[in-house]
Structures are given as C-alpha cells and as structure tokens.
Design a protein around this motif. Structure first.
Motif, PDB file in Angstrom:
ATOM      1  N   VAL A 219      -1.403  13.942   5.354  1.00  0.00           N
ATOM      2  CA  VAL A 219      -1.604  13.687   4.483  1.00  0.00           C
ATOM      3  C   VAL A 219      -2.954  13.352   3.449  1.00  0.00           C
ATOM      4  CG1 VAL A 219      -2.724  10.706   4.235  1.00  0.00           C
ATOM      5  CG2 VAL A 219      -1.252  11.419   6.889  1.00  0.00           C
ATOM      6  N   ILE A 220      -2.703  13.639   2.374  1.00  0.00           N
ATOM      7  CA  ILE A 220      -3.425  14.220   0.946  1.00  0.00           C
ATOM      8  C   ILE A 220      -3.371  12.529   0.316  1.00  0.00           C
ATOM      9  CG2 ILE A 220      -1.869  15.424   0.621  1.00  0.00           C
ATOM     10  CD1 ILE A 220      -0.421  14.508  -1.266  1.00  0.00           C
ATOM     11  N   SER A 221      -3.011  11.749   0.244  1.00  0.00           N
ATOM     12  CA  SER A 221      -3.496  10.427  -0.550  1.00  0.00           C
ATOM     13  C   SER A 221      -3.150   9.188   0.961  1.00  0.00           C
ATOM     14  CB  SER A 221      -3.143  10.214  -1.358  1.00  0.00           C
ATOM     15  OG  SER A 221      -3.953   8.533  -2.100  1.00  0.00           O
ATOM     16  N   ARG A 222      -4.296   8.934   1.752  1.00  0.00           N
ATOM     17  CA  ARG A 222      -4.320   7.748   2.542  1.00  0.00           C
ATOM     18  C   ARG A 222      -3.940   6.121   2.221  1.00  0.00           C
ATOM     19  NH1 ARG A 222      -4.596   8.780   7.628  1.00  0.00           N
ATOM     20  NH2 ARG A 222      -5.029  10.340   8.261  1.00  0.00           N
ATOM     21  N   ALA A 223      -3.566   5.627   2.798  1.00  0.00           N
ATOM     22  CA  ALA A 223      -3.823   3.799   1.755  1.00  0.00           C
ATOM     23  C   ALA A 223      -5.334   3.280   1.227  1.00  0.00           C
ATOM     24  CB  ALA A 223      -2.267   2.991   2.650  1.00  0.00           C
ATOM     25  N   LEU A 224      -4.902   2.603   0.676  1.00  0.00           N
ATOM     26  CA  LEU A 224      -5.915   2.007   0.217  1.00  0.00           C
ATOM     27  C   LEU A 224      -6.129   0.757   0.164  1.00  0.00           C
ATOM     28  CD1 LEU A 224      -7.793   4.330  -3.034  1.00  0.00           C
ATOM     29  CD2 LEU A 224      -8.608   3.937  -0.383  1.00  0.00           C
ATOM     30  N   PRO A 225      -6.912  -0.169  -0.443  1.00  0.00           N
ATOM     31  CA  PRO A 225      -6.379  -1.946  -0.232  1.00  0.00           C
ATOM     32  C   PRO A 225      -6.493  -1.796  -2.066  1.00  0.00           C
ATOM     33  CG  PRO A 225      -8.895  -1.577   0.751  1.00  0.00           C
ATOM     34  CD  PRO A 225      -8.225  -0.113   0.587  1.00  0.00           C
TER      35      PRO A 225
ATOM     36  N   GLU B 103       1.852  -9.341   4.783  1.00  0.00           N
ATOM     37  CA  GLU B 103       0.950 -10.584   4.170  1.00  0.00           C
ATOM     38  C   GLU B 103      -0.708 -10.306   4.345  1.00  0.00           C
ATOM     39  OE1 GLU B 103       2.700 -13.729   6.248  1.00  0.00           O
ATOM     40  OE2 GLU B 103       4.630 -13.440   6.022  1.00  0.00           O
ATOM     41  N   GLU B 104      -1.303  -9.162   4.448  1.00  0.00           N
ATOM     42  CA  GLU B 104      -2.367  -8.986   4.280  1.00  0.00           C
ATOM     43  C   GLU B 104      -2.865  -7.774   3.796  1.00  0.00           C
ATOM     44  OE1 GLU B 104      -4.174 -10.039   8.559  1.00  0.00           O
ATOM     45  OE2 GLU B 104      -3.088 -12.213   8.332  1.00  0.00           O
ATOM     46  N   PRO B 105      -3.795  -7.446   3.612  1.00  0.00           N
ATOM     47  CA  PRO B 105      -3.972  -6.232   3.172  1.00  0.00           C
ATOM     48  C   PRO B 105      -4.579  -5.022   4.860  1.00  0.00           C
ATOM     49  CG  PRO B 105      -5.520  -7.430   1.279  1.00  0.00           C
ATOM     50  CD  PRO B 105      -4.610  -8.662   2.176  1.00  0.00           C
ATOM     51  N   ALA B 106      -5.111  -5.659   4.710  1.00  0.00           N
ATOM     52  CA  ALA B 106      -5.703  -5.103   6.253  1.00  0.00           C
ATOM     53  C   ALA B 106      -4.998  -4.258   7.445  1.00  0.00           C
ATOM     54  CB  ALA B 106      -7.092  -6.009   6.526  1.00  0.00           C
ATOM     55  N   LYS B 107      -3.481  -5.502   7.488  1.00  0.00           N
ATOM     56  CA  LYS B 107      -2.698  -5.020   7.991  1.00  0.00           C
ATOM     57  C   LYS B 107      -1.340  -4.528   6.917  1.00  0.00           C
ATOM     58  CE  LYS B 107      -0.962  -8.694  10.821  1.00  0.00           C
ATOM     59  NZ  LYS B 107       0.007  -9.445  10.805  1.00  0.00           N
ATOM     60  N   ALA B 108      -1.693  -4.200   6.330  1.00  0.00           N
ATOM     61  CA  ALA B 108      -0.794  -3.546   5.347  1.00  0.00           C
ATOM     62  C   ALA B 108      -0.985  -1.842   5.461  1.00  0.00           C
ATOM     63  CB  ALA B 108      -0.675  -3.854   3.761  1.00  0.00           C
ATOM     64  N   ILE B 109      -2.110  -2.006   5.273  1.00  0.00           N
ATOM     65  CA  ILE B 109      -2.869  -0.416   5.514  1.00  0.00           C
ATOM     66  C   ILE B 109      -3.230   0.093   6.924  1.00  0.00           C
ATOM     67  CG2 ILE B 109      -5.135   0.720   5.699  1.00  0.00           C
ATOM     68  CD1 ILE B 109      -6.249  -1.165   3.527  1.00  0.00           C
TER      69      ILE B 109
ATOM     70  N   VAL C  38       1.199  -1.413   0.221  1.00  0.00           N
ATOM     71  CA  VAL C  38      -0.139  -0.378  -0.118  1.00  0.00           C
ATOM     72  C   VAL C  38       0.996   1.488   0.347  1.00  0.00           C
ATOM     73  CG1 VAL C  38      -1.816  -1.693   1.334  1.00  0.00           C
ATOM     74  CG2 VAL C  38      -0.493   0.237   2.776  1.00  0.00           C
ATOM     75  N   TYR C  39       0.221   2.393  -0.375  1.00  0.00           N
ATOM     76  CA  TYR C  39       0.955   3.720  -0.199  1.00  0.00           C
ATOM     77  C   TYR C  39       0.577   4.618   0.337  1.00  0.00           C
ATOM     78  CZ  TYR C  39       3.494   1.077  -3.578  1.00  0.00           C
ATOM     79  OH  TYR C  39       4.495   0.225  -4.945  1.00  0.00           O
ATOM     80  N   THR C  40       1.157   5.432   0.509  1.00  0.00           N
ATOM     81  CA  THR C  40       0.274   6.425   1.433  1.00  0.00           C
ATOM     82  C   THR C  40       0.625   7.604   0.957  1.00  0.00           C
ATOM     83  OG1 THR C  40      -0.155   5.322   3.259  1.00  0.00           O
ATOM     84  CG2 THR C  40      -0.074   7.566   3.541  1.00  0.00           C
ATOM     85  N   ASP C  41       0.513   9.071   0.240  1.00  0.00           N
ATOM     86  CA  ASP C  41       1.300  10.263  -0.079  1.00  0.00           C
ATOM     87  C   ASP C  41       1.029  11.204   0.932  1.00  0.00           C
ATOM     88  OD1 ASP C  41       2.240   8.995  -2.264  1.00  0.00           O
ATOM     89  OD2 ASP C  41      -0.358  10.046  -3.212  1.00  0.00           O
ATOM     90  N   LEU C  42       2.064  12.255   1.255  1.00  0.00           N
ATOM     91  CA  LEU C  42       2.317  13.324   2.597  1.00  0.00           C
ATOM     92  C   LEU C  42       3.257  14.492   1.903  1.00  0.00           C
ATOM     93  CD1 LEU C  42       3.266   9.748   3.985  1.00  0.00           C
ATOM     94  CD2 LEU C  42       2.833  11.461   6.289  1.00  0.00           C
ATOM     95  N   VAL C  43       2.639  15.084   2.447  1.00  0.00           N
ATOM     96  CA  VAL C  43       3.308  16.174   2.290  1.00  0.00           C
ATOM     97  C   VAL C  43       3.649  17.280   3.611  1.00  0.00           C
ATOM     98  CG1 VAL C  43       2.915  19.085   1.506  1.00  0.00           C
ATOM     99  CG2 VAL C  43       1.580  17.416   0.353  1.00  0.00           C
TER     100      VAL C  43
END
Length: 537
Positions: free
Chosen positions: A485-491, A241-247, A129-134
């Motif tokens: 945070v301009i783009s939070r992590a998505l599944p 290993e799990e999408p929810a845990k990555a978020i 997952v990816y998170t964008d921050l300013v």
C-alpha cells in the motif's frame, strides 16, 4: 399582399417579399412571388390574439394541384388547420410565444431551484476515499525453487496484475469484509422496504442470507478498482455515507484482499502437497520393493560384501597370496632336501651346514675336540698306543652318530618337503575353485548392480518428493504475496455526492429555465397549429 387596412377595391396586386424579410416577419418561402386575391365579401374578421392585439393574416399562394389536395378532407388538416403555415414561423413569433409563456418559464425556474435546494438538503451524502496499491506480479523469492513460477514477459505480468485486480473486487473479498464489519446488520447497506416485507410474507426465506446478499450488492456498488496505465499501481475507490466508515471499508478491503491472496496461494500449495503425499506412499513402496529385490538376489547368490567388495574376491585374493607363500616354502623345503641328500651321498654330513640341529652341533663339537686330541696323540704316542686306538674308536662312534643324526634330519626334511608340496597342491586347488566362484559372483554382480541402480534411482526420486512435500508444507505458512500500500485512504475534504448547494442551485436554475423555455415554445406552437394564433407580420 392584401391587408384589411387597404381599400377593398384595389384588386389583385403583387407583393414584394423582400420588404417582409426586412421587417422580420416572413420566411424563405415568401421570396417566391405571390399573387393574392381580394378576400371574399363574407370573409371573417382576423383572429384576435390572446393578448388582445389583432394578428395579421398572411396568405400564401398555393399551386392548383396543392389546392386540389387541400380540398380533400384530412384528419390531420382538420386537427391542425394551420399546419401548412409551419414554414412561415419567424423570430418574432418565437419571441411572442416566449413572452406569452413567461409565467410558465418563471414557474419552471422556481420549481427547479426549489427541487435542487430540497435535494441538496435531503440527499444522502457520499464520501469517497482512494487507496493506491502496488500489485507486483512477482512474488517474494523466499525459496529458490518455489512452487509458483514467475513469467518475466510483460504481457503475462499485466495479465497477472489484472487477475489480482479482479480478485480485489471479487465476492470472496467482499464476503470477508461483510463478515468482519458486520455489514449485514448495518442500516446503510441493508435497508428493509415494504416490498421485502411482502416477499417475506408470501415466500419466507432465510433472513440472514437475504441480508448478506443485500449487503453484498450494496457493497459491490460502492467499490471500484482500476489499474493505472503502463504501471502496476491499482487505485481502489470506496464510498460511504460517513467518512470514517469509507476509510474503514477501504482498509478492510485491502486486508481481505491480502488474506484472500495468501489463502489462495496456501490452498494451491496445500493441493500440491496433498498430491505429493499421496504419491509418496507409492514411491515408498517402490523403493522398499526395489531394495528387497537387491537383498534377495544377494542372499540367493551368496554375494556377501565387505567395504564395498565381494567376500569371494577378497577370499580369492587371500588364497592367491597363500599360494605364493606356500610355493616359496615348498621351494625352500625342496632345496634343503636336495642339498641334504647330496651331502649324505658325498659323505659330508659332518661338515655340511644344511644339517642344523642342537644334537648335530654337540656331536660336531665333540668330534672336533676328539680330532684335535688324536692329532696331538699321534705326535706324542705311536700309532698303536692304546689311548690313540681308543680315541680313534670313539671318533668312529661319533661319525656314526653324526650320520644317524644327518639321516634323521634328512628324513625330517623329506617330511617337510612332502608336507609343503601337499599344502601347495591344496592351496592351488582352493584357489582354482575360488576363481570359478569369483567368475560366477562377478556375473551375478552385473545383475546386482542393475538392481542397485534401480533401487538408488527410486530412492532418489522418493527423497526428492519427500523433501519437496515438506518444503511446500512449510511454504503454506509463509506469505509471499508482494502487495504494498503506497497511499492509504485519507478523510475526504468534502462529499463527493451530491455537489455543493450553490452548484445544485445554479444547475437547477439552468434546467428550470430550459424546461420553461421549451414549455413556452411548445405551448405557442400548439396554439399556432390549432389555429388559435397566427403568424406575426
């Protein structure tokens, strides 16, 4: 070239090399004219290939010097008897080797595809997952004179962002995430192995510390951050290993990052406030000592002040006013005395207006009434009339009484004149004495003002530090970090590793095909060098 199928009595002949090149069975060395000799009678039959076909032997002419060298014993030549024929390998030989090793190619292809399928089925998936921050290098401007200054230069701002980027993946931030999400007890991050069990038996250590260290290593491998070029945008990459845990990990890292920045700023402000508070005690003592010196100097020199003015100056001003008033009274008393003295000397006590008193007024009234009676009597009676004589005698008595009253008033005026003169002299003496005190006090006032300036400056510094310390103490409770945070992590839509099964199968097939071809060519080359096969014609 000599061939077995030709008659043996043909003798020596020249071979045309371009014929062999056209047939595909030769190399560039064959362009050199070669002279072949008739084989010896006891020459062995040509070697038979593995597939039952007979391979034609190509004899390449060797110079005399080379033949002399070949006659010398060599271990490499003994082990690879056909090493000198390496340059004569052609396309037909390669095709033959591939044909002979077809089973190895098929085997390698099948095994690689099977291994790829097994890996695709059994491999642990990764979800990224990816998170964008300013990360704005300028903090929020809560107060006008903040303890943390902002550098407007772009290079300095980029360095500030890079520093915060390093904090994002630092151990302090990861330690917060490990403690918050209890990753030390998560099997995904801490997987005990037999080697760890053996180490625990040999050298027992703190199990919790080892778990936290293992979780730290595992988490640091799963976290990556980078800054977009020519911007303050930071991209945080986290996989699990799990999408929810990555978020959850991504969100926890962002929160821990903000908390770490706030704690760092608060600790820095706390250190500044502590240093200021330590300095405040010394400044407070300096202010107290300076003010005490001012008061001691004022008391020792008798410098009392009222409404910002010294008492001596006020007293001197009042004495000057009293001297002026006394001088006026003295002049009035002197003038009145001399007027009375002149009236007495001239015998005008009855008519002079300077003699003012109630008794004198009564005597004058009596005298004037008696004078009127005497005038009327002189017209009626003669000069020797008894009544006129008695009236004149009474007038003489009144004149004597007025003179006595005038002398009494003159003596009183003389007393007033003397009193006013003495009072004026006393006031002048006091004024002169007070003037000397004023000069002394003014000279002392110069030193006093110097002491007061020193006390005021120290008090101003103390008040500034005190206000600054209180402001910084309150600043510790305010979060001024400008992180958004301009783009939070998505599944994620699919796993990031391993790739799809079809891609793995295709890749495994290509890899197996390449391995099989390489193995077939290597096996054919080995047999050729060992002399088990010959170059195809």
């Amino acid at each position: 070239m000599y061939r077995r199928s030709e008659p043996e009595g043909l003798g020596l002949r020249l071979e045309r090399p371009h014929q062999r090149l056209r047939s595909g069975g030769g190399s560039l060395l064959d362009l050199v004219p070669a002279v072949t000799e008739e084989p010896a009678a006891n020459e062995e039959a040509p070697a038979e290939a593995e597939d039952g076909t007979s391979a034609r032997v190509v004899d390449i002419p060797v110079p005399a010097q080379a033949r002399a060298l070949e006659k010398q014993p060599s271990p490499v030549a003994d082990f690879f008897p056909q090493l000198h024929l390496l340059g004569s390998i052609g396309v037909n030989d390669l095709i033959g080797w591939l044909r002979n090793g077809a089973r190895w190619i098929v085997l390698a292809l099948v095994l690689s595809v099977a291994a790829a399928f097994a890996y695709a089925v059994t491999a642990t998936p990764r979800y990224t997952v990816y998170t964008d921050l300013v990360v704005d290098p300028s903090n929020l401007n809560v107060v006008s004179d903040d303890v943390f200054t902002t550098n407007p230069q772009r290079d300095a701002q980029l360095l500030e962002v890079e520093s915060k980027l390093r904090i994002l993946t630092s151990r302090n931030v990861l330690q917060r995430v490990i403690g918050e999400m209890r990753l030390a007890d998560d099997p995904e991050f801490v997987r005990p192995t037999l080697l760890d069990w053996l180490k625990a038996l040999i050298a027992p250590r703190d199990a919790e510390a080892d778990k936290e260290l293992a979780a730290m290593r595992a988490l640091s491998e799963r976290v990556e951050a980078r800054r977009e070029e020519r911007s303050f945008v930071v991209i945080l990459k986290v996989w699990s290993e799990e999408p929810a845990k990555a978020i959850a990990l991504s969100d926890a890292i962002v929160e821990a990052f903000e908390a770490e920045l706030f704690q760092s700023a608060a600790e820095s402000a706390g250190r500044v406030a502590q240093n200021l508070n330590e300095r405040l005690d010394e400044l407070r003592r300096n202010v107290t000592e300076a003010e005490k010196r001012v008061e001691d100097f004022r008391r020792d020199n008798g410098l009392q002040s009222t409404n910002g003015e010294l008492v001596s100056n006020q007293l001197s001003s009042e004495l000057n006013t009293q001297v002026l008033d006394g001088q006026q009274r003295f002049i009035q008393a002197e003038t009145r005395y001399w007027q009375m003295s002149a009236a007495v000397a001239e015998g005008q006590t009855a008519s002079a207006s300077v003699f003012e008193s109630a008794n004198m007024t009564n005597l004058r009234q009596q005298y004037n009434a008696l004078q009127q009676q005497i005038g009327s009597m002189q017209l009626t009676y003669g000069e020797r009339h008894p009544r006129l004589v008695a009236a004149r005698s009474e007038r003489t008595t009144l004149e004597a009484a007025m003179k006595d009253e005038a002398r009494r008033i003159l003596e009183r005026a003389r007393a007033d004149f003397d009193r006013e003169q003495k009072a004026l002299d006393a006031l002048r003496g006091k004024a002169d004495d007070e003037k000397s005190n004023v000069f002394t006090d003014n000279q002392a006032q110069v030193q006093l003002r110097d002491l007061e300036r020193d006390a005021r400056s120290k008090a101003a510094i103390y008040e500034t530090h005190l206000a600054r310390a209180q402001q910084i103490t309150e600043r510790q409770q305010i979060d001024t970090t400008n992180i958004r945070v301009i783009s939070r992590a998505l599944p994620p839509n699919a796993r990031s590793w391993p790739p799809r099964t079809l891609i793995l199968l295709i890749g495994g097939g290509l890899l197996g095909l390449a391995i099989g071809i390489a193995a077939a060519l290597a096996l054919g080359l080995w047999k050729f060098l060992r002399g088990k096969t010959h170059v195809a014609a």
